[in-house]
Design a protein around this motif. Structure first.
Motif, PDB file in Angstrom:
ATOM      1  N   GLY A   1       0.768  -1.236   0.000  1.00 16.85           N
ATOM      2  CA  GLY A   1       0.000   0.000   0.000  1.00 16.85           C
ATOM      3  C   GLY A   1       0.798   1.285   0.000  1.00 16.85           C
ATOM      4  O   GLY A   1       0.204   2.369  -0.005  1.00 16.85           O
ATOM      5  N   ALA A   2       2.139   1.212   0.016  1.00 19.80           N
ATOM      6  CA  ALA A   2       2.944   2.435  -0.007  1.00 19.80           C
ATOM      7  C   ALA A   2       2.803   3.143  -1.349  1.00 19.80           C
ATOM      8  O   ALA A   2       2.732   2.508  -2.406  1.00 19.80           O
ATOM      9  N   THR A   3       2.767   4.461  -1.304  1.00 26.23           N
ATOM     10  CA  THR A   3       2.721   5.255  -2.536  1.00 26.23           C
ATOM     11  C   THR A   3       4.095   5.269  -3.174  1.00 26.23           C
ATOM     12  O   THR A   3       5.102   5.489  -2.490  1.00 26.23           O
ATOM     13  N   TRP A   4       4.144   5.049  -4.481  1.00 29.16           N
ATOM     14  CA  TRP A   4       5.417   4.885  -5.193  1.00 29.16           C
ATOM     15  C   TRP A   4       5.763   6.177  -5.939  1.00 29.16           C
ATOM     16  O   TRP A   4       5.063   6.576  -6.862  1.00 29.16           O
ATOM     17  N   PHE A   5       6.853   6.842  -5.509  1.00 34.78           N
ATOM     18  CA  PHE A   5       7.359   8.046  -6.152  1.00 34.78           C
ATOM     19  C   PHE A   5       8.652   7.711  -6.902  1.00 34.78           C
ATOM     20  O   PHE A   5       9.526   7.029  -6.361  1.00 34.78           O
ATOM     21  N   ALA A   6       8.787   8.203  -8.119  1.00 37.20           N
ATOM     22  CA  ALA A   6      10.033   8.085  -8.872  1.00 37.20           C
ATOM     23  C   ALA A   6      10.595   9.477  -9.112  1.00 37.20           C
ATOM     24  O   ALA A   6       9.856  10.390  -9.515  1.00 37.20           O
ATOM     25  N   THR A   7      11.881   9.661  -8.862  1.00 39.48           N
ATOM     26  CA  THR A   7      12.475  10.977  -9.103  1.00 39.48           C
ATOM     27  C   THR A   7      12.484  11.310 -10.583  1.00 39.48           C
ATOM     28  O   THR A   7      12.392  12.471 -10.976  1.00 39.48           O
ATOM     29  N   ASN A   8      12.613  10.290 -11.435  1.00 35.84           N
ATOM     30  CA  ASN A   8      12.610  10.477 -12.883  1.00 35.84           C
ATOM     31  C   ASN A   8      12.550   9.106 -13.535  1.00 35.84           C
ATOM     32  O   ASN A   8      12.705   8.078 -12.866  1.00 35.84           O
ATOM     33  N   THR A   9      12.338   9.097 -14.838  1.00 30.34           N
ATOM     34  CA  THR A   9      12.284   7.825 -15.564  1.00 30.34           C
ATOM     35  C   THR A   9      13.222   7.831 -16.770  1.00 30.34           C
ATOM     36  O   THR A   9      12.930   7.240 -17.812  1.00 30.34           O
ATOM     37  N   ASP A  10      14.377   8.488 -16.651  1.00 38.36           N
ATOM     38  CA  ASP A  10      15.382   8.460 -17.720  1.00 38.36           C
ATOM     39  C   ASP A  10      15.852   7.026 -17.935  1.00 38.36           C
ATOM     40  O   ASP A  10      16.406   6.404 -17.018  1.00 38.36           O
ATOM     41  N   ARG A  11      15.679   6.520 -19.143  1.00 41.19           N
ATOM     42  CA  ARG A  11      16.085   5.143 -19.411  1.00 41.19           C
ATOM     43  C   ARG A  11      17.598   4.971 -19.345  1.00 41.19           C
ATOM     44  O   ARG A  11      18.101   3.914 -18.958  1.00 41.19           O
ATOM     45  N   THR A  12      18.337   6.001 -19.753  1.00 43.59           N
ATOM     46  CA  THR A  12      19.791   5.896 -19.807  1.00 43.59           C
ATOM     47  C   THR A  12      20.450   7.129 -19.215  1.00 43.59           C
ATOM     48  O   THR A  12      19.828   8.185 -19.061  1.00 43.59           O
ATOM     49  N   LEU A  13      21.744   6.980 -18.923  1.00 45.61           N
ATOM     50  CA  LEU A  13      22.619   8.085 -18.558  1.00 45.61           C
ATOM     51  C   LEU A  13      23.726   8.155 -19.602  1.00 45.61           C
ATOM     52  O   LEU A  13      24.274   7.118 -19.988  1.00 45.61           O
ATOM     53  N   PRO A  14      24.088   9.352 -20.088  1.00 43.16           N
ATOM     54  CA  PRO A  14      25.201   9.439 -21.041  1.00 43.16           C
ATOM     55  C   PRO A  14      26.528   9.204 -20.339  1.00 43.16           C
ATOM     56  O   PRO A  14      26.676   9.496 -19.150  1.00 43.16           O
ATOM     57  N   SER A  15      27.488   8.661 -21.058  1.00 37.57           N
ATOM     58  CA  SER A  15      28.837   8.462 -20.528  1.00 37.57           C
ATOM     59  C   SER A  15      29.813   8.467 -21.690  1.00 37.57           C
ATOM     60  O   SER A  15      29.409   8.289 -22.850  1.00 37.57           O
ATOM     61  N   PRO A  16      31.104   8.664 -21.412  1.00 38.36           N
ATOM     62  CA  PRO A  16      32.085   8.622 -22.502  1.00 38.36           C
ATOM     63  C   PRO A  16      32.117   7.278 -23.222  1.00 38.36           C
ATOM     64  O   PRO A  16      32.575   7.191 -24.359  1.00 38.36           O
ATOM     65  N   ARG A  17      31.614   6.221 -22.576  1.00 33.61           N
ATOM     66  CA  ARG A  17      31.613   4.887 -23.185  1.00 33.61           C
ATOM     67  C   ARG A  17      30.288   4.573 -23.880  1.00 33.61           C
ATOM     68  O   ARG A  17      30.115   3.478 -24.414  1.00 33.61           O
ATOM     69  N   GLY A  18      29.355   5.517 -23.854  1.00 27.65           N
ATOM     70  CA  GLY A  18      28.045   5.280 -24.434  1.00 27.65           C
ATOM     71  C   GLY A  18      26.977   5.299 -23.365  1.00 27.65           C
ATOM     72  O   GLY A  18      27.265   5.374 -22.160  1.00 27.65           O
ATOM     73  N   PRO A  19      25.692   5.232 -23.761  1.00 24.80           N
ATOM     74  CA  PRO A  19      24.601   5.284 -22.788  1.00 24.80           C
ATOM     75  C   PRO A  19      24.647   4.126 -21.796  1.00 24.80           C
ATOM     76  O   PRO A  19      24.905   2.979 -22.163  1.00 24.80           O
ATOM     77  N   LEU A  20      24.388   4.439 -20.511  1.00 33.20           N
ATOM     78  CA  LEU A  20      24.359   3.453 -19.437  1.00 33.20           C
ATOM     79  C   LEU A  20      22.955   3.414 -18.830  1.00 33.20           C
ATOM     80  O   LEU A  20      22.200   4.378 -18.968  1.00 33.20           O
TER      81      LEU A  20
END
Length: 334
Positions: A148-167
């Motif tokens: 029953g806890a309310t579910w909060f998400a800070t964001n829903t970015d699928r990836t993070l950029p990096s010098p090696r490509g998206p993570l």
């Protein structure tokens, strides 16, 4: 009023990952761009979906890279989420935190009680990115939401950029719980929700803010939702192929290869380009097909082609009429 793009705005709101830095390394030209804006009297704000650092820590990180920043100029999804939790929950309420220590600290400073187990009977679950997030805490979060806890998400970015490509980003971690629970989060706080941008503009007292980002699905969509102009820079996640297919709610006002575009004439970055020619490029349309000829700055070609793809021409129906065009179109498919 200057004749360059940034001169038409009184506040520049920068995304961070993919715009100012990649993970822990500054993007070339970022520090110089910020200092030039400050010298011109343009206010600065930083708005990030990354919930793994607090605003003051982000400012310290930026200053260490040579990018000037004050803690008050930094808005994070962690801080915004904690503030929202404090508005909706009674003081001292238990919140199960999935994420980095920065998110726990924000929850604690908001007058709430961070916990780490469903057995603590939390009334809410808050989920943000953290490099150490693993199965154990995700399992506790799933149990708490089912209870029953309310579910909060800070964001829903699928990836993070990096010098090696998206993570994998927080959106990928949210997807784990989405799959396990067969439901969406109750509340998503960060971009593309417009709150970070509208708060930044209000704090600066800005009448003409410009959002500068690298992601169509967060930065640009958030700017459109907030009614603000935006500049997409091609130093992070979203590239030419994605921009050509962008729906109306994800279309920026301008596009540039990097932050140096802020100091060029606005007409050289406005998207789509009109008139069929820009730089050394020419686009001709025949019904539902288009042809790109010439050579020159790839951004000029991109601005022209958005004019036809946003008007119904499929990307697959764009033909190359020169060696330069063929090479460019091929590079965008990689």
């Amino acid at each position: 009023m200057s004749d360059h793009l940034a001169g038409g705005y009184d506040l520049a709101i920068f995304d961070l990952d993919g715009v100012v830095y990649l993970i822990d390394k500054p993007i070339p030209g970022a520090a110089e761009a910020v200092e030039r804006l400050r010298a011109d009297g343009t206010a600065i704000a930083y708005a990030t979906n990354n919930a793994s650092r607090r605003g003051a820590d982000v400012a310290t990180l930026l200053n260490g890279m040579g990018v000037s920043a004050a803690p008050a100029e930094v808005l994070t999804s962690a801080g915004a989420t904690a503030a929202l939790l404090a508005e909706r929950l009674p003081a001292g309420a238990k919140v199960l935190v999935v994420g980095a220590e920065a998110l726990r600290a924000e929850v604690r400073d908001a007058g709430l009680t961070p916990v780490g187990s469903a057995e603590d009977a939390p009334v809410a679950v808050v989920q943000g990115y953290g490099p150490e997030v693993g199965w154990k805490i995700l399992a506790e979060a799933a149990l708490a939401v089912r209870a029953g806890a309310t579910w909060f998400a800070t964001n829903t970015d699928r990836t993070l950029p990096s010098p090696r490509g998206p993570l994998p980003g927080n959106g990928s971690l949210v997807a784990v719980l989405r799959t396990a629970l067969d439901r969406e989060p109750d509340v998503v706080v960060g971009k593309p929700q417009p709150g970070l941008f509208t708060t930044a503009a209000a704090q600066a007292g800005a009448d003409r803010p410009l959002v500068v980002g690298d992601r169509l699905d967060t930065d640009i969509e958030g700017a459109v939702g907030a009614g603000m102009d935006s500049l997409l820079v091609l130093t992070g996640v979203s590239g030419p192929a994605e921009l050509l297919g962008a729906p109306p709610e994800r279309r920026p006002t301008y596009v540039a290869a990097d932050l140096s575009g802020l100091f060029r004439p606005a007409g050289d970055a406005r998207i789509p380009a009109t008139g069929g020619q820009a730089g050394g490029w020419r686009v001709t349309r025949d019904g539902d097909r288009a042809r790109l000829d010439g050579s020159g700055d790839p951004v000029d070609a991109l601005r022209l082609l958005c004019g036809v793809t946003w008007d119904g021409v499929p990307r697959s129906a764009i033909e190359a009429g020169s060696a330069g065009a063929e090479e460019l179109l091929r590079s965008w498919e990689q």
